[in-house]
Design a protein around this motif. Sequence first.
Motif, mmCIF file in Angstrom:
data_model
loop_
_atom_site.group_PDB
_atom_site.id
_atom_site.type_symbol
_atom_site.label_atom_id
_atom_site.label_comp_id
_atom_site.label_asym_id
_atom_site.label_seq_id
_atom_site.Cartn_x
_atom_site.Cartn_y
_atom_site.Cartn_z
ATOM 1 N N GLU A 119 -87.256 0.530 -60.725
ATOM 2 C CA GLU A 119 -87.893 -0.077 -59.559
ATOM 3 C C GLU A 119 -87.551 0.740 -58.323
ATOM 4 O O GLU A 119 -86.394 1.101 -58.100
ATOM 5 C CB GLU A 119 -87.430 -1.531 -59.372
ATOM 6 C CG GLU A 119 -87.903 -2.464 -60.475
ATOM 7 C CD GLU A 119 -87.426 -3.893 -60.272
ATOM 8 O OE1 GLU A 119 -88.283 -4.795 -60.205
ATOM 9 O OE2 GLU A 119 -86.206 -4.099 -60.154
ATOM 10 N N TYR A 143 -91.560 3.737 -48.302
ATOM 11 C CA TYR A 143 -92.093 3.396 -46.988
ATOM 12 C C TYR A 143 -92.735 4.631 -46.372
ATOM 13 O O TYR A 143 -92.167 5.725 -46.420
ATOM 14 C CB TYR A 143 -90.990 2.893 -46.060
ATOM 15 C CG TYR A 143 -90.339 1.608 -46.508
ATOM 16 C CD1 TYR A 143 -90.893 0.367 -46.182
ATOM 17 C CD2 TYR A 143 -89.171 1.627 -47.265
ATOM 18 C CE1 TYR A 143 -90.297 -0.815 -46.600
ATOM 19 C CE2 TYR A 143 -88.565 0.456 -47.683
ATOM 20 C CZ TYR A 143 -89.137 -0.764 -47.345
ATOM 21 O OH TYR A 143 -88.539 -1.932 -47.772
ATOM 22 N N THR A 177 -88.813 1.358 -53.981
ATOM 23 C CA THR A 177 -89.613 0.963 -52.832
ATOM 24 C C THR A 177 -89.779 2.170 -51.914
ATOM 25 O O THR A 177 -88.795 2.828 -51.570
ATOM 26 C CB THR A 177 -88.959 -0.193 -52.056
ATOM 27 O OG1 THR A 177 -88.847 -1.335 -52.916
ATOM 28 C CG2 THR A 177 -89.801 -0.560 -50.839
ATOM 29 N N GLU A 207 -95.697 -0.107 -47.070
ATOM 30 C CA GLU A 207 -94.653 -0.277 -48.093
ATOM 31 C C GLU A 207 -95.317 -0.371 -49.448
ATOM 32 O O GLU A 207 -96.291 -1.097 -49.628
ATOM 33 C CB GLU A 207 -93.856 -1.551 -47.826
ATOM 34 C CG GLU A 207 -92.869 -1.907 -48.930
ATOM 35 C CD GLU A 207 -92.203 -3.259 -48.711
ATOM 36 O OE1 GLU A 207 -91.661 -3.820 -49.676
ATOM 37 O OE2 GLU A 207 -92.242 -3.764 -47.571
ATOM 38 N N TYR A 208 -94.795 0.396 -50.407
ATOM 39 C CA TYR A 208 -95.269 0.165 -51.768
ATOM 40 C C TYR A 208 -94.094 0.085 -52.727
ATOM 41 O O TYR A 208 -93.196 0.908 -52.714
ATOM 42 C CB TYR A 208 -96.328 1.171 -52.223
ATOM 43 C CG TYR A 208 -96.019 2.637 -52.194
ATOM 44 C CD1 TYR A 208 -95.628 3.298 -53.351
ATOM 45 C CD2 TYR A 208 -96.197 3.384 -51.036
ATOM 46 C CE1 TYR A 208 -95.405 4.666 -53.357
ATOM 47 C CE2 TYR A 208 -95.973 4.756 -51.027
ATOM 48 C CZ TYR A 208 -95.575 5.393 -52.190
ATOM 49 O OH TYR A 208 -95.357 6.745 -52.184
ATOM 50 N N ASP A 209 -94.123 -1.013 -53.472
ATOM 51 C CA ASP A 209 -93.086 -1.308 -54.451
ATOM 52 C C ASP A 209 -93.569 -0.829 -55.816
ATOM 53 O O ASP A 209 -94.590 -1.287 -56.321
ATOM 54 C CB ASP A 209 -92.786 -2.804 -54.499
ATOM 55 C CG ASP A 209 -92.266 -3.333 -53.164
ATOM 56 O OD1 ASP A 209 -91.563 -2.575 -52.476
ATOM 57 O OD2 ASP A 209 -92.568 -4.483 -52.817
#
Length: 249
Positions: A197, A201, A199, A180-182
């Motif tokens: 923003e 996966y 997110t 996961e990278y936000d």
Amino acid sequence: MEAYTGFAEVYDVFQDNVPYEEWCAYVTGLLAEYGVSDGLILDMGCGTGSLTELLAKAGYDMIGIDNSGEMLQIAMNKSRDSGLDILYLQQDMREFELYGTVRAVVSICDSMNYIMEYGDLVQVFRLVNNYLDPKGVFIFDLNTEYKYREMLADYTFAEDREESSFIWNNFYDEEDKVNEYDLTLFVKEGELYRKFEETHYQRAYSLEEIKQAIGEAGMEFVAAYDACTHHPARDDSERIYVVAREMGK
């Protein structure tokens, strides 16, 4: 949140260090090696079309599909500006449809890692097999378990540009093999910056899982290379390229 919405606006800015020309040379070399030196090719998960355009300039007739309308709009604007005749379609890889078969399918820049379920991966491969010419070739790359575990892990990355900046908070679950990278993005609009923003996966697949999925889809596994080489994929490869072939439907 849907991936590549706000990021689409600045994707090419932050990808300016990606060696697309080198990747294109490598992919076209593989295509020629496996008997595809011209004809119609599908670029699956084409994004803003950077590689798609290079393949078109290399002499291939190109179709690009992507699930992000924002990314495709940028790709279409670029192809219009460059005068290239590329067909772009907004479609989910898990249920894409073409008007006929193609000589090859390519999917570069870890698009396959965005397929989160093994069953969906098999479905994507089945569709690829369905739309390939007899003995057609499928070439795709993957981020590896090693990269997620050792290179990305639970790290934070950031980059500051004049027109835009980002902060990338990464988390990797070794048990579920999910990365996961936000992303927090700041895009300049006039004198101010707009905040986005997102997110994302991705799923790590072992080479054995990939081989099994290729077989279940009715294709033949041909090779797996350490990225941009002809050396076999290693345990510490960060990215691998996989070659599969249509074997009769």
